[in-house]
Write a protein that holds these residues in place. Structure first.
Motif, PDB file in Angstrom:
ATOM      1  N   LEU A 103       0.842  -1.191   0.000  1.00  0.00           N
ATOM      2  CA  LEU A 103       0.000   0.000   0.000  1.00  0.00           C
ATOM      3  C   LEU A 103       0.879   1.243   0.000  1.00  0.00           C
ATOM      4  CD1 LEU A 103      -2.813  -0.899   2.567  1.00  0.00           C
ATOM      5  CD2 LEU A 103      -3.006  -0.782   0.074  1.00  0.00           C
ATOM      6  N   GLU A 104       0.623   2.120  -0.944  1.00  0.00           N
ATOM      7  CA  GLU A 104       1.344   3.377  -1.040  1.00  0.00           C
ATOM      8  C   GLU A 104       0.371   4.521  -0.734  1.00  0.00           C
ATOM      9  OE1 GLU A 104       4.505   3.720  -1.545  1.00  0.00           O
ATOM     10  OE2 GLU A 104       4.981   1.627  -2.038  1.00  0.00           O
ATOM     11  N   PRO A 105       0.872   5.662  -0.252  1.00  0.00           N
ATOM     12  CA  PRO A 105      -0.031   6.805  -0.014  1.00  0.00           C
ATOM     13  C   PRO A 105      -0.645   7.284  -1.321  1.00  0.00           C
ATOM     14  CG  PRO A 105       2.101   7.123   1.073  1.00  0.00           C
ATOM     15  CD  PRO A 105       2.257   5.942   0.163  1.00  0.00           C
ATOM     16  N   PHE A 106      -1.896   7.723  -1.245  1.00  0.00           N
ATOM     17  CA  PHE A 106      -2.523   8.325  -2.415  1.00  0.00           C
ATOM     18  C   PHE A 106      -1.764   9.601  -2.775  1.00  0.00           C
ATOM     19  CE2 PHE A 106      -6.266   6.068  -0.579  1.00  0.00           C
ATOM     20  CZ  PHE A 106      -6.518   5.238  -1.654  1.00  0.00           C
ATOM     21  N   ASP A 107      -1.657   9.878  -4.087  1.00  0.00           N
ATOM     22  CA  ASP A 107      -0.969  11.094  -4.522  1.00  0.00           C
ATOM     23  C   ASP A 107      -1.701  12.339  -4.048  1.00  0.00           C
ATOM     24  OD1 ASP A 107       1.028   9.662  -5.790  1.00  0.00           O
ATOM     25  OD2 ASP A 107      -0.063   9.579  -7.683  1.00  0.00           O
ATOM     26  N   HIS A 108      -3.027  12.329  -4.167  1.00  0.00           N
ATOM     27  CA  HIS A 108      -3.824  13.484  -3.728  1.00  0.00           C
ATOM     28  C   HIS A 108      -5.259  13.040  -3.545  1.00  0.00           C
ATOM     29  CE1 HIS A 108      -3.810  17.928  -3.253  1.00  0.00           C
ATOM     30  NE2 HIS A 108      -5.116  17.754  -3.377  1.00  0.00           N
ATOM     31  N   GLN A 149     -17.762  19.693   4.835  1.00  0.00           N
ATOM     32  CA  GLN A 149     -18.355  20.030   6.131  1.00  0.00           C
ATOM     33  C   GLN A 149     -19.171  18.875   6.711  1.00  0.00           C
ATOM     34  OE1 GLN A 149     -19.333  21.425   3.262  1.00  0.00           O
ATOM     35  NE2 GLN A 149     -21.480  20.805   3.030  1.00  0.00           N
ATOM     36  N   ASP A 150     -19.427  17.840   5.922  1.00  0.00           N
ATOM     37  CA  ASP A 150     -20.276  16.744   6.369  1.00  0.00           C
ATOM     38  C   ASP A 150     -19.492  15.519   6.834  1.00  0.00           C
ATOM     39  OD1 ASP A 150     -22.636  18.119   5.858  1.00  0.00           O
ATOM     40  OD2 ASP A 150     -22.679  17.500   3.771  1.00  0.00           O
ATOM     41  N   TYR A 151     -18.150  15.606   6.855  1.00  0.00           N
ATOM     42  CA  TYR A 151     -17.349  14.452   7.245  1.00  0.00           C
ATOM     43  C   TYR A 151     -16.783  14.622   8.652  1.00  0.00           C
ATOM     44  CZ  TYR A 151     -17.677  13.381   2.307  1.00  0.00           C
ATOM     45  OH  TYR A 151     -18.153  13.113   1.061  1.00  0.00           O
ATOM     46  N   SER A 152     -16.686  13.524   9.376  1.00  0.00           N
ATOM     47  CA  SER A 152     -16.263  13.572  10.772  1.00  0.00           C
ATOM     48  C   SER A 152     -14.748  13.731  10.865  1.00  0.00           C
ATOM     49  CB  SER A 152     -16.673  12.292  11.494  1.00  0.00           C
ATOM     50  OG  SER A 152     -15.860  11.209  11.078  1.00  0.00           O
ATOM     51  N   PRO A 153     -14.242  14.227  12.006  1.00  0.00           N
ATOM     52  CA  PRO A 153     -12.788  14.324  12.212  1.00  0.00           C
ATOM     53  C   PRO A 153     -12.086  12.982  12.073  1.00  0.00           C
ATOM     54  CG  PRO A 153     -13.928  15.675  13.827  1.00  0.00           C
ATOM     55  CD  PRO A 153     -14.996  14.901  13.084  1.00  0.00           C
ATOM     56  N   LEU A 154     -12.771  11.880  12.420  1.00  0.00           N
ATOM     57  CA  LEU A 154     -12.160  10.561  12.266  1.00  0.00           C
ATOM     58  C   LEU A 154     -11.830  10.280  10.814  1.00  0.00           C
ATOM     59  CD1 LEU A 154     -11.311   7.766  13.251  1.00  0.00           C
ATOM     60  CD2 LEU A 154     -13.706   7.052  13.091  1.00  0.00           C
ATOM     61  N   LEU A 155     -12.739  10.634   9.898  1.00  0.00           N
ATOM     62  CA  LEU A 155     -12.484  10.398   8.481  1.00  0.00           C
ATOM     63  C   LEU A 155     -11.280  11.215   8.018  1.00  0.00           C
ATOM     64  CD1 LEU A 155     -13.358   9.064   5.835  1.00  0.00           C
ATOM     65  CD2 LEU A 155     -14.793  11.036   5.397  1.00  0.00           C
ATOM     66  N   TYR A 156     -11.172  12.456   8.473  1.00  0.00           N
ATOM     67  CA  TYR A 156     -10.015  13.276   8.116  1.00  0.00           C
ATOM     68  C   TYR A 156      -8.723  12.645   8.625  1.00  0.00           C
ATOM     69  CZ  TYR A 156     -12.856  17.176   6.458  1.00  0.00           C
ATOM     70  OH  TYR A 156     -13.712  17.963   5.740  1.00  0.00           O
ATOM     71  N   ALA A 157      -8.745  12.154   9.862  1.00  0.00           N
ATOM     72  CA  ALA A 157      -7.543  11.553  10.442  1.00  0.00           C
ATOM     73  C   ALA A 157      -7.100  10.331   9.641  1.00  0.00           C
ATOM     74  CB  ALA A 157      -7.805  11.169  11.897  1.00  0.00           C
ATOM     75  N   LEU A 158      -8.050   9.493   9.234  1.00  0.00           N
ATOM     76  CA  LEU A 158      -7.706   8.279   8.486  1.00  0.00           C
ATOM     77  C   LEU A 158      -7.221   8.613   7.081  1.00  0.00           C
ATOM     78  CD1 LEU A 158     -10.676   6.035   9.646  1.00  0.00           C
ATOM     79  CD2 LEU A 158      -8.270   5.760  10.263  1.00  0.00           C
ATOM     80  N   LEU A 159      -7.886   9.544   6.401  1.00  0.00           N
ATOM     81  CA  LEU A 159      -7.449   9.916   5.063  1.00  0.00           C
ATOM     82  C   LEU A 159      -6.097  10.618   5.105  1.00  0.00           C
ATOM     83  CD1 LEU A 159     -10.769  11.120   3.394  1.00  0.00           C
ATOM     84  CD2 LEU A 159      -9.512   9.008   2.983  1.00  0.00           C
ATOM     85  N   GLN A 213       1.626  13.684   2.758  1.00  0.00           N
ATOM     86  CA  GLN A 213       1.450  14.839   3.633  1.00  0.00           C
ATOM     87  C   GLN A 213       1.291  16.119   2.820  1.00  0.00           C
ATOM     88  OE1 GLN A 213       4.516  15.285   6.544  1.00  0.00           O
ATOM     89  NE2 GLN A 213       3.480  16.954   7.625  1.00  0.00           N
ATOM     90  N   GLY A 214       0.258  16.872   3.161  1.00  0.00           N
ATOM     91  CA  GLY A 214      -0.008  18.124   2.462  1.00  0.00           C
ATOM     92  C   GLY A 214      -0.745  17.962   1.158  1.00  0.00           C
ATOM     93  N   HIS A 215      -1.249  16.765   0.874  1.00  0.00           N
ATOM     94  CA  HIS A 215      -1.919  16.529  -0.408  1.00  0.00           C
ATOM     95  C   HIS A 215      -3.362  16.067  -0.210  1.00  0.00           C
ATOM     96  CE1 HIS A 215       1.383  17.018  -3.355  1.00  0.00           C
ATOM     97  NE2 HIS A 215       2.124  16.804  -2.289  1.00  0.00           N
ATOM     98  N   LEU A 216      -4.042  16.669   0.739  1.00  0.00           N
ATOM     99  CA  LEU A 216      -5.472  16.419   0.939  1.00  0.00           C
ATOM    100  C   LEU A 216      -6.190  17.763   0.863  1.00  0.00           C
ATOM    101  CD1 LEU A 216      -7.126  14.029   3.489  1.00  0.00           C
ATOM    102  CD2 LEU A 216      -8.112  16.262   3.018  1.00  0.00           C
TER     103      LEU A 216
END
Length: 204
Positions: free
Chosen positions: A92-97, A104-114, A120-123
Motif C-alpha cells: 500500500l502506497e499513499p494516495f498522490d492526492h 463540512q459533512d465528514y467527521s474528524p475521524l475520516l479526516y484523520a484516516l485519510l 502529507q499536504g496533499h489532501l
C-alpha cells in the motif's frame, strides 16, 4: 441433488446473514478498546475518535447502501484489518492526492484516516459550514479539521458568482443570525428585488 438443495440453502443463508451488515460487523469487531490499542495501525487520537460512535443517530442500519455517516467507521475497519492507501502490487502506497467535496459533512475521524493514507499536504477539503447537513457529527469549525491534519491551511473564498447582489445580501443577513461564516460578497450584478411572503404560524 445440488439443484434440490439450492433453494433451501439460499433461504437458510439469507436468514443467517439477514442482520449482518458492514456496519454491524464493524461495530462488533471494533468493540474492544484493548484490541485497538494493541494494534500499531491506529494512533491514540484515532482510537479516541473511534470510540465516539458516528452511527448513534441512525436507528436502523441499512443493508443496501452506506450512509455518509457510516464511512468513517467502515474506513477505520479497513485500516485496522489491512491498512488504507493505494494498492501497488501487494503493498500500500499513499494516495498522490485526495479531494473531499462537501467537506463540512465528514467527521474528524475520516479526516484523520485519510490523512494517514495520503501524502502529507496533499489532501484538499472543499466545503461550506453554512451548508452542513450533519452538524452534530461533522466539524463545528475548520480548526477541528486542522487539529487532525497538522500543518493544514485554510483558505476562505468569500465571493459568490451564483446570485445577484440582492439575493446575496439577503442570504448573508439571514446566515449571520445563526452561523459562524456569513461574510459573503457578491459580484456587482443587479437583479430584481427579493420578494418576501409571510404567513400565519400554525399552533397545531
Amino acid at each position: 441433488m445440488l439443484r434440490q438443495l439450492s433453494t433451501p440453502l439460499t433461504t437458510l443463508l439469507g436468514r443467517v446473514f439477514a442482520s449482518t451488515t458492514p456496519v454491524t460487523e464493524t461495530r462488533r469487531l471494533l468493540s474492544s478498546p484493548e484490541a485497538l490499542k494493541a494494534s500499531s495501525l491506529l494512533t491514540g487520537r484515532e482510537i479516541q475518535l473511534l470510540q465516539t460512535d458516528p452511527l448513534s443517530g441512525i436507528p436502523t442500519p441499512r443493508r443496501a447502501h452506506a450512509d455518509v455517516t457510516e464511512l468513517p467507521l467502515m474506513l477505520a475497519m479497513q485500516a485496522f484489518m489491512g491498512g488504507i492507501g493505494r494498492a501497488v502490487g501487494r503493498t500500500l502506497e499513499p494516495f498522490d492526492h485526495v479531494v473531499l467535496d462537501e467537506a463540512q459533512d465528514y467527521s474528524p475521524l475520516l479526516y484523520a484516516l485519510l490523512g494517514r493514507a495520503t501524502r502529507q499536504g496533499h489532501l484538499t477539503a472543499l466545503g461550506d459550514m453554512n451548508q452542513g447537513m450533519h452538524g452534530y457529527k461533522g466539524p463545528n469549525t475548520w480548526d477541528a479539521v486542522r487539529g487532525v491534519l497538522p500543518g493544514a491551511q485554510t483558505l476562505t473564498l468569500s465571493r459568490t458568482y451564483r446570485s445577484t447582489r440582492q439575493i446575496t445580501e439577503l442570504g448573508a443577513r439571514i446566515a449571520s443570525t445563526y452561523n459562524r461564516a456569513a461574510d459573503v460578497q457578491g459580484v456587482d450584478r443587479d437583479g430584481a428585488e427579493v420578494q418576501r411572503y409571510q404567513g400565519a404560524m400554525n399552533s397545531n
